[in-house]
Design a protein around this motif. Structure first.
Motif, short mmCIF file in Angstrom:
data_model
loop_
_atom_site.label_atom_id
_atom_site.label_comp_id
_atom_site.label_asym_id
_atom_site.label_seq_id
_atom_site.Cartn_x
_atom_site.Cartn_y
_atom_site.Cartn_z
N HIS A 105 0.83 -1.20 0.00
CA HIS A 105 0.00 0.00 0.00
C HIS A 105 0.87 1.26 0.00
O HIS A 105 1.80 1.37 0.81
CB HIS A 105 -0.92 0.01 1.22
CG HIS A 105 -1.74 -1.23 1.35
ND1 HIS A 105 -2.88 -1.46 0.62
CD2 HIS A 105 -1.57 -2.34 2.14
CE1 HIS A 105 -3.39 -2.64 0.94
NE2 HIS A 105 -2.61 -3.19 1.87
N GLN A 106 0.53 2.19 -0.89
CA GLN A 106 1.26 3.44 -1.00
C GLN A 106 0.28 4.60 -1.12
O GLN A 106 -0.83 4.44 -1.65
CB GLN A 106 2.21 3.41 -2.20
CG GLN A 106 3.26 2.30 -2.10
CD GLN A 106 4.06 2.12 -3.39
OE1 GLN A 106 3.88 2.87 -4.33
NE2 GLN A 106 4.91 1.11 -3.41
N PHE A 107 0.72 5.76 -0.69
CA PHE A 107 -0.16 6.93 -0.63
C PHE A 107 0.58 8.13 -1.22
O PHE A 107 1.77 8.33 -0.97
CB PHE A 107 -0.53 7.20 0.84
CG PHE A 107 -1.20 8.51 1.08
CD1 PHE A 107 -2.55 8.70 0.80
CD2 PHE A 107 -0.47 9.59 1.59
CE1 PHE A 107 -3.15 9.93 1.02
CE2 PHE A 107 -1.07 10.81 1.83
CZ PHE A 107 -2.42 10.97 1.54
N GLU A 108 -0.13 8.94 -2.02
CA GLU A 108 0.48 10.12 -2.61
C GLU A 108 -0.54 11.26 -2.66
O GLU A 108 -1.74 11.04 -2.86
CB GLU A 108 1.00 9.84 -4.02
CG GLU A 108 -0.06 9.38 -5.00
CD GLU A 108 0.51 9.05 -6.37
OE1 GLU A 108 1.75 9.02 -6.50
OE2 GLU A 108 -0.28 8.83 -7.30
N THR A 109 -0.03 12.47 -2.46
CA THR A 109 -0.90 13.65 -2.52
C THR A 109 -0.05 14.87 -2.87
O THR A 109 1.19 14.84 -2.76
CB THR A 109 -1.63 13.87 -1.19
OG1 THR A 109 -2.58 14.92 -1.33
CG2 THR A 109 -0.65 14.23 -0.08
N GLY A 110 -0.72 15.93 -3.26
CA GLY A 110 0.03 17.13 -3.62
C GLY A 110 -0.89 18.29 -3.95
O GLY A 110 -2.10 18.12 -4.17
N VAL A 111 -0.31 19.48 -3.95
CA VAL A 111 -1.04 20.70 -4.31
C VAL A 111 -0.19 21.47 -5.30
O VAL A 111 1.04 21.37 -5.32
CB VAL A 111 -1.36 21.57 -3.08
CG1 VAL A 111 -2.35 20.88 -2.17
CG2 VAL A 111 -0.09 21.92 -2.33
N LYS A 112 -0.88 22.28 -6.12
CA LYS A 112 -0.19 23.06 -7.15
C LYS A 112 -0.93 24.38 -7.37
O LYS A 112 -2.15 24.43 -7.37
CB LYS A 112 -0.13 22.28 -8.46
CG LYS A 112 0.52 23.04 -9.62
CD LYS A 112 0.36 22.29 -10.93
CE LYS A 112 1.19 21.03 -10.94
NZ LYS A 112 1.18 20.38 -12.28
N TYR A 113 -0.13 25.44 -7.58
CA TYR A 113 -0.69 26.73 -7.95
C TYR A 113 0.00 27.22 -9.21
O TYR A 113 1.24 27.22 -9.30
CB TYR A 113 -0.52 27.77 -6.84
CG TYR A 113 -0.88 29.18 -7.28
CD1 TYR A 113 -2.21 29.53 -7.52
CD2 TYR A 113 0.11 30.13 -7.49
CE1 TYR A 113 -2.54 30.81 -7.94
CE2 TYR A 113 -0.21 31.41 -7.91
CZ TYR A 113 -1.54 31.75 -8.13
OH TYR A 113 -1.87 33.01 -8.58
N ILE A 114 -0.79 27.62 -10.21
CA ILE A 114 -0.26 28.11 -11.48
C ILE A 114 -0.81 29.51 -11.75
O ILE A 114 -2.01 29.73 -11.66
CB ILE A 114 -0.64 27.17 -12.64
CG1 ILE A 114 -0.14 25.76 -12.40
CG2 ILE A 114 -0.08 27.70 -13.96
CD1 ILE A 114 -0.59 24.75 -13.44
N LEU A 115 0.08 30.42 -12.08
CA LEU A 115 -0.31 31.77 -12.49
C LEU A 115 0.15 31.96 -13.93
O LEU A 115 1.35 31.90 -14.23
CB LEU A 115 0.33 32.83 -11.59
CG LEU A 115 0.17 34.28 -12.05
CD1 LEU A 115 -1.31 34.66 -12.13
CD2 LEU A 115 0.93 35.22 -11.14
N LEU A 155 -5.05 13.41 -4.92
CA LEU A 155 -4.94 12.40 -3.88
C LEU A 155 -4.99 11.04 -4.55
O LEU A 155 -5.91 10.76 -5.33
CB LEU A 155 -6.08 12.53 -2.87
CG LEU A 155 -6.14 11.51 -1.73
CD1 LEU A 155 -4.91 11.66 -0.83
CD2 LEU A 155 -7.42 11.67 -0.92
N GLY A 156 -3.99 10.20 -4.27
CA GLY A 156 -3.91 8.91 -4.95
C GLY A 156 -3.51 7.78 -4.01
O GLY A 156 -2.89 7.99 -2.97
N TYR A 157 -3.87 6.59 -4.44
CA TYR A 157 -3.57 5.37 -3.69
C TYR A 157 -3.01 4.33 -4.66
O TYR A 157 -3.51 4.17 -5.78
CB TYR A 157 -4.82 4.84 -3.01
CG TYR A 157 -4.70 3.43 -2.49
CD1 TYR A 157 -3.99 3.14 -1.32
CD2 TYR A 157 -5.30 2.36 -3.17
CE1 TYR A 157 -3.88 1.84 -0.85
CE2 TYR A 157 -5.19 1.06 -2.70
CZ TYR A 157 -4.48 0.80 -1.55
OH TYR A 157 -4.36 -0.49 -1.10
#
Length: 229
Positions: A105-115, A155-157
């Protein structure tokens, strides 16, 4: 690019009623600059990581357009020149977190802002034959300032079992657009908002000889740049 065309109009008796030569001379220039900076923090647990990154893409362009109509028969002389300057700059700030909870089992997440900052400015001039000078023609000005603010999160699994790997998750993107359209009459401000939720699934299996078969589904969001606007 350069073009020279002759236009001729005739009546039913094939007698020339109007004739002129149109000369076009266009020059275009394009540029590109990009750069990136990233920092990754690793943990005691193998493969666990937290990554921060920043990137910039800068794409300037310019164009010079000259149009000359040289009358031959029953037509008015006309000269026009214009200069266009367009620019697109994109800033991206991103953070990604990856945690292998276990071998399966693995978990991944992240945020991004683009201008995304876009603008286009044009100067148009017509030749004033009586005064022998170039006069700015504001009636043909159509400039644009256009900004995009994009906030994304995912958000990913991941599930791994022997030679089988299954990855699933979703990506959320919120977009806020604002701009100003400029003409001789007035400046028109506009804005709009968009929200998209995109799922993604990836299934892969490894056969003997390191051959991998992958089945995946996702969607891509495409946003127009200044050259389309």
């Amino acid at each position: 690019s350069v073009s020279n065309k002759r236009y001729i109009s005739m009546d039913l008796n094939k007698k020339t009623t109007r004739e002129y030569v149109n000369d076009l001379n266009n020059k275009n220039g394009y540029g590109m600059m990009s750069g990136s900076l990233s920092y990754q923090k690793n943990f005691k647990k193998p493969d666990k990581s937290l990554t921060f990154s920043y990137s910039i893409d800068h794409n300037p362009s310019s164009g010079d357009f000259n149009n000359v109509i040289d009358p031959v028969l029953d037509y008015l002389e006309y000269k026009q020149k214009s200069h266009n300057k367009a620019n697109g700059t994109e800033h991206t700030i991103q953070a990604d977190y990856y945690d292998p909870i276990s071998k399966k089992h693995q978990f991944e997440t992240g945020v991004k802002y683009i201008l995304r900052q876009n603008y286009s400015d044009t100067d148009v001039h017509k030749w004033d034959e009586s005064n022998k000078i170039w006069v700015r023609d504001n009636s043909k000005i159509n400039d644009l300032d256009y900004n995009q603010h994009i906030l994304g999160a995912y958000l990913g699994y991941v599930f791994k079992y022997k030679k089988l790997s299954l990855k699933g998750g979703a990506r959320m993107e919120y977009t806020y657009n604002d701009g100003v359209s400029k003409s001789e009459q007035k400046e028109i401000e506009f804005d709009n908002r968009q929200f998209d939720l995109v799922p993604y699934v990836n299934l892969s299996y490894m056969f003997k000889g390191a051959h991998i078969v992958t089945l995946s589904y996702t969607q891509r969001l495409s946003r127009p740049g200044i050259w389309y606007l």
